[in-house]
Design a protein around this motif. Structure first.
Motif, PDB file in Angstrom:
ATOM      1  N   ARG B 196       0.799  -1.219   0.000  1.00  0.00           N
ATOM      2  CA  ARG B 196       0.000   0.000   0.000  1.00  0.00           C
ATOM      3  C   ARG B 196       0.837   1.276   0.000  1.00  0.00           C
ATOM      4  O   ARG B 196       0.612   2.183  -0.803  1.00  0.00           O
ATOM      5  N   LYS B 197       1.821   1.311   0.876  1.00  0.00           N
ATOM      6  CA  LYS B 197       2.620   2.536   1.016  1.00  0.00           C
ATOM      7  C   LYS B 197       3.359   2.833  -0.288  1.00  0.00           C
ATOM      8  O   LYS B 197       3.332   3.955  -0.796  1.00  0.00           O
ATOM      9  N   LEU B 198       4.008   1.806  -0.815  1.00  0.00           N
ATOM     10  CA  LEU B 198       4.785   1.959  -2.045  1.00  0.00           C
ATOM     11  C   LEU B 198       3.862   2.331  -3.200  1.00  0.00           C
ATOM     12  O   LEU B 198       4.217   3.121  -4.075  1.00  0.00           O
ATOM     13  N   ARG B 199       2.655   1.755  -3.169  1.00  0.00           N
ATOM     14  CA  ARG B 199       1.698   2.026  -4.232  1.00  0.00           C
ATOM     15  C   ARG B 199       1.328   3.509  -4.263  1.00  0.00           C
ATOM     16  O   ARG B 199       1.309   4.145  -5.308  1.00  0.00           O
ATOM     17  N   GLU B 200       1.102   4.072  -3.083  1.00  0.00           N
ATOM     18  CA  GLU B 200       0.716   5.483  -3.027  1.00  0.00           C
ATOM     19  C   GLU B 200       1.846   6.381  -3.533  1.00  0.00           C
ATOM     20  O   GLU B 200       1.612   7.306  -4.309  1.00  0.00           O
ATOM     21  N   ASP B 201       3.073   6.082  -3.106  1.00  0.00           N
ATOM     22  CA  ASP B 201       4.208   6.882  -3.584  1.00  0.00           C
ATOM     23  C   ASP B 201       4.333   6.765  -5.090  1.00  0.00           C
ATOM     24  O   ASP B 201       4.581   7.740  -5.796  1.00  0.00           O
ATOM     25  N   THR B 202       4.172   5.522  -5.588  1.00  0.00           N
ATOM     26  CA  THR B 202       4.378   5.285  -7.011  1.00  0.00           C
ATOM     27  C   THR B 202       3.307   5.986  -7.839  1.00  0.00           C
ATOM     28  O   THR B 202       3.589   6.435  -8.948  1.00  0.00           O
ATOM     29  N   GLN B 203       2.094   6.089  -7.288  1.00  0.00           N
ATOM     30  CA  GLN B 203       1.047   6.809  -8.012  1.00  0.00           C
ATOM     31  C   GLN B 203       1.494   8.231  -8.330  1.00  0.00           C
ATOM     32  O   GLN B 203       1.363   8.688  -9.471  1.00  0.00           O
ATOM     33  N   PHE B 204       2.043   8.910  -7.324  1.00  0.00           N
ATOM     34  CA  PHE B 204       2.476  10.287  -7.557  1.00  0.00           C
ATOM     35  C   PHE B 204       3.660  10.325  -8.520  1.00  0.00           C
ATOM     36  O   PHE B 204       3.762  11.228  -9.344  1.00  0.00           O
ATOM     37  N   GLU B 205       4.546   9.338  -8.416  1.00  0.00           N
ATOM     38  CA  GLU B 205       5.686   9.305  -9.339  1.00  0.00           C
ATOM     39  C   GLU B 205       5.226   9.111 -10.771  1.00  0.00           C
ATOM     40  O   GLU B 205       5.753   9.721 -11.702  1.00  0.00           O
ATOM     41  N   LEU B 206       4.235   8.233 -10.944  1.00  0.00           N
ATOM     42  CA  LEU B 206       3.694   8.005 -12.285  1.00  0.00           C
ATOM     43  C   LEU B 206       3.146   9.299 -12.863  1.00  0.00           C
ATOM     44  O   LEU B 206       3.374   9.627 -14.030  1.00  0.00           O
ATOM     45  N   MET B 207       2.407  10.045 -12.040  1.00  0.00           N
ATOM     46  CA  MET B 207       1.839  11.304 -12.513  1.00  0.00           C
ATOM     47  C   MET B 207       2.941  12.274 -12.907  1.00  0.00           C
ATOM     48  O   MET B 207       2.880  12.892 -13.966  1.00  0.00           O
ATOM     49  N   GLY B 208       3.949  12.381 -12.028  1.00  0.00           N
ATOM     50  CA  GLY B 208       5.055  13.288 -12.315  1.00  0.00           C
ATOM     51  C   GLY B 208       5.747  12.916 -13.620  1.00  0.00           C
ATOM     52  O   GLY B 208       6.048  13.783 -14.456  1.00  0.00           O
ATOM     53  N   LEU B 209       5.942  11.630 -13.794  1.00  0.00           N
ATOM     54  CA  LEU B 209       6.614  11.117 -14.987  1.00  0.00           C
ATOM     55  C   LEU B 209       5.799  11.449 -16.234  1.00  0.00           C
ATOM     56  O   LEU B 209       6.325  11.909 -17.251  1.00  0.00           O
ATOM     57  N   GLN B 210       4.490  11.218 -16.134  1.00  0.00           N
ATOM     58  CA  GLN B 210       3.611  11.455 -17.278  1.00  0.00           C
ATOM     59  C   GLN B 210       3.625  12.941 -17.644  1.00  0.00           C
ATOM     60  O   GLN B 210       3.706  13.304 -18.814  1.00  0.00           O
ATOM     61  N   HIS B 211       3.598  13.799 -16.629  1.00  0.00           N
ATOM     62  CA  HIS B 211       3.614  15.240 -16.897  1.00  0.00           C
ATOM     63  C   HIS B 211       4.936  15.646 -17.526  1.00  0.00           C
ATOM     64  O   HIS B 211       4.961  16.372 -18.502  1.00  0.00           O
ATOM     65  N   SER B 212       6.044  15.164 -16.966  1.00  0.00           N
ATOM     66  CA  SER B 212       7.334  15.639 -17.460  1.00  0.00           C
ATOM     67  C   SER B 212       7.654  15.062 -18.836  1.00  0.00           C
ATOM     68  O   SER B 212       8.313  15.702 -19.635  1.00  0.00           O
ATOM     69  N   LEU B 213       7.191  13.858 -19.127  1.00  0.00           N
ATOM     70  CA  LEU B 213       7.457  13.277 -20.446  1.00  0.00           C
ATOM     71  C   LEU B 213       6.485  13.811 -21.490  1.00  0.00           C
ATOM     72  O   LEU B 213       6.738  13.713 -22.688  1.00  0.00           O
ATOM     73  N   GLY B 214       5.341  14.334 -21.047  1.00  0.00           N
ATOM     74  CA  GLY B 214       4.330  14.790 -21.992  1.00  0.00           C
ATOM     75  C   GLY B 214       3.756  13.641 -22.800  1.00  0.00           C
ATOM     76  O   GLY B 214       3.358  13.792 -23.946  1.00  0.00           O
ATOM     77  N   MET B 215       3.737  12.455 -22.208  1.00  0.00           N
ATOM     78  CA  MET B 215       3.291  11.253 -22.905  1.00  0.00           C
ATOM     79  C   MET B 215       1.835  10.980 -22.547  1.00  0.00           C
ATOM     80  O   MET B 215       1.339  11.462 -21.529  1.00  0.00           O
TER      81      MET B 215
END
Lengths: 294, 391
Positions: B196-215
């Protein structure tokens, strides 16, 4: 820590001692003895009545004479290398024939797979000798194969009593031992790996060579070693399908033992065979340990 | 965050949008990156996807949300090319991609099982798609380094997948899928295997990644919180059909039907008959509340028709003393109290066997609770707190 009942742990060692170590020690002893015209046809024999002196003279009489004879006689070396060559060639053919079969079975639906694996094992229900005799009927000059060839206007083939006959017999007899380990790894393979490869731009052929094939190498290695090791010492197939021209160690051992009554020579050939097979056996063991350890 | 000049910008205020000003789906001129047109798929006669139509826009983070077996994964696999639609079309950049095999589609997928190649090192896994694209050795090495840095796996390139933790494997799978720069990245339950904990952190990382890659990202998930956190828009699916498409706040606050209301979070549903509907206000007569329910609506409702009013637990108000008589008022007895730390959920029995949930944020640091089990209690909610549903 895993604890085992101590008696149960002894069982495999006891088995190996009685059915492998003791007989092998006898064979090694025989190979170090000399041939004599007597009953039994070798010397020395352990004289228990003479006590420690008898033991001493027994060991003093053992020598490497037979091995020296083996190394200097072209016939033995020729049959040794011919065995390795034929077994090696048969292993390559087995891999080429067995891989597509294993791959095909692994790609079938569940129901079909069970039927096909069964079909692969089914010939074992018939005696091995009968199946090899059946090949004589197929391969002999006026056999089924040449009749079939003649009926479509092709010239007859001479396969029986040649090396080709031995190869046919070896490939036929050992095919399940090549297919089953290959099938086991291919069937276990995660289908999503292939999808991932194709998703990342591989053609289906590319995905096979870059993913399926490398991942099936443990199965291929296991199949190759399981076939190669016993094929080197194979006796029945070269004897029935190979004719007198084919030299293989199994036949050499049989000839020395039964025809020449040269028990030490037969034993020495057997020991030499086993020692040379230690390399592939150790390879096989290490490969199995790697697979199990994963 | 860089919004880019090509981003469709509308002047309307955006309720619940993570990225303000990003709403290309509201622009009728915008051409979607991916368009599903009435796509239907059957497996052995069983319908898996039923005439689903969807538009996914460039740079969007889109979620397909639904319970297992609702057809969300099948819909994604049809976009990847692993399944073929029986009916309908899938357009990518306006082109029908029906004839393209998976390896010719500029679409990459991150598999639920990660599907890392166990015989290859991390670096060779990430390089896999790049090699297939025929890039040069130098380029591949640089890009692999770049990708490993992006997912914080610098220096791990030489390891084999079985030497990595679950979270690291997840990152390798992600890096491998984005390395060849797909037009759209498909994520099949990407976080399901993480704790659960890792999942929550990873959710935000995924969003950040998607925004920065513009993908453009398309995620399939059964976890509504995950979908709500990461996605710009969510398509809620049910039995092969798209039940609703909207921003997270839209599907939560304005669900289109009872199914969506119930699937996206806890909800109290009150059934009644429409007694009056004028000026955007609907009054429902119901045996549950003495003076019925009222709610605001935008659509018209026929007098006498059956309707439901859906109210989220956190929008219910609790009263220890009887509030003045009026609509949207229920009395009951506290049957259960669930103390979660940040929230307390009260289960109130309003009639024998009929319970209503109310949730209160615990804003004060007190240990004593004013409400205990079996206390008599009153519940009310504002007319704008409920959604009137007919489906």
């Amino acid at each position: 820590m895993r604890t085992r009942p101590p008696l149960a742990a002894l069982a495999p060692y006891l088995w190996l001692l009685v059915f492998f170590a003791l007989p092998f020690a006898l064979v090694v002893k025989l190979s170090l003895s000399d041939t004599v015209l007597a009953m039994p046809p070798y010397a020395p024999q352990l004289d228990f009545a003479a006590g420690s002196a008898g033991l001493k003279s027994f060991f003093a009489a053992l020598d490497l004479e037979t091995y020296r004879r083996l190394a200097s006689d072209d016939l033995y070396l020729a049959s040794y290398f011919s065995s390795l060559r034929l077994a090696g060639l048969a292993t390559v053919i087995l891999a080429l024939v067995g891989y597509p079969i294993a791959y095909g079975i692994a790609r079938c639906s569940d129901g079909a797979r069970q039927v096909l694996v069964m079909a692969l094992i089914l010939p074992f229900w018939t005696s091995f000798l009968i199946r090899i005799y059946a090949w004589i009927a197929i391969l002999k000059p006026a056999g089924l194969l040449n009749q079939a060839l003649a009926s479509v206007g092709l010239p007859p083939l001479t396969i029986l009593n040649t090396e080709a006959g031995v190869l046919v017999g070896l490939v036929y007899a050992y095919l399940p031992f090549m297919v089953l380990p290959l099938y086991a790894v291919l069937e276990r393979q995660d289908e999503s790996l292939i999808e991932a490869a194709e998703d990342l731009g591989c053609t289906p052929t590319g995905a096979f060579w870059r993913v399926t094939f490398p991942l099936s190498l443990p199965g291929l290695a296991a199949g190759a070693l399981i076939c190669f090791i016993p094929m080197v010492g194979e006796f029945v197939i070269p004897d029935l399908l190979g004719g007198s021209e084919t030299l293989m160690l199994g036949r050499t051992i049989w000839n020395e033992f039964f025809a020449n009554r040269d028990w030490p020579a037969a034993s020495a050939v057997a020991v030499a065979l086993l020692v040379s097979l230690l390399v592939p056996i150790v390879l096989y063991q290490r490969q199995q340990a790697k697979v199990l350890g994963r | 965050m860089d919004t880019g000049p090509d981003r469709a910008v509308t002047s309307k205020p955006h309720v619940g949008a993570v990225r303000s000003g990003f709403a290309p789906w509201e622009d009728p001129q915008a051409r979607p990156l991916v368009r599903f047109e009435a796509v239907t798929k059957r497996f052995d006669g069983e319908i898996a996807v039923d005439a689903a139509s969807l538009d996914i826009h460039e740079r969007e983070f889109f979620a397909l949300l639904g319970p297992s077996g609702c057809g969300k994964t099948t819909l994604m696999r049809m976009l990847a090319g692993f399944e073929t639609p029986d009916e309908g079309r899938i357009l990518l950049d306006g082109q029908d991609i029906a004839g393209l095999p998976p390896h010719r589609r500029p679409v990459h997928m991150m598999f639920q099982s990660y599907a890392l190649f166990p015989h290859l090192s991390v670096a060779r896994n990430v390089a896999f798609g790049l090699r297939a694209q025929g890039l040069g050795k130098r380029e591949i090495t640089d890009r692999v380094e770049e990708m490993l840095a992006l997912v914080k796996l610098e220096g791990m390139g030489g390891r084999k997948p079985h030497q990595l933790s679950g979270g690291q494997r997840q990152r390798v799978a992600l890096a491998r899928a984005i390395a060849p720069k797909p037009r759209i990245l498909l994520l099949d339950e990407p976080l399901a295997a993480l704790d659960r904990k890792l999942r929550e952190d990873t959710q935000f990382e995924l969003m950040g990644l998607q925004h920065s890659l513009g993908m453009t990202f398309l995620i399939v998930t059964h976890d509504r919180e995950e979908a709500m956190v990461v996605a710009d828009r969510i398509a809620v699916m049910r039995a092969g059909r798209i039940a609703q498409v909207g921003r997270p706040a839209e599907v939560y606050e304005a669900p289109a039907n009872r199914y969506v209301a119930d699937f996206i979070g806890d909800v109290n549903l009150f059934e009644g008959r429409v007694e009056a509907a004028e000026g955007g206000v609907v009054r429902l007569g119901s045996p549950e509340a003495p003076q019925g329910f009222t709610g605001f609506v935008e659509t018209s409702h026929a007098i006498g028709s059956q309707a439901w009013i859906a109210v989220r637990p956190e929008k219910m108000r609790l009263h220890l003393d009887p509030p003045p008589a009026g609509p949207n008022r229920l009395g009951g007895r506290v049957a259960d109290i669930g103390y979660l730390g940040d929230w307390t959920t009260y289960v109130v029995e309003v009639a024998p066997g009929r319970t209503v949930r109310a949730a209160c944020a615990n804003t004060a640091r007190t240990v004593e609770r004013p409400i205990a089990r079996d206390d008599a209690i009153w519940l009310t909610f504002a007319p704008d707190a409920g959604v009137v549903l007919v489906e």
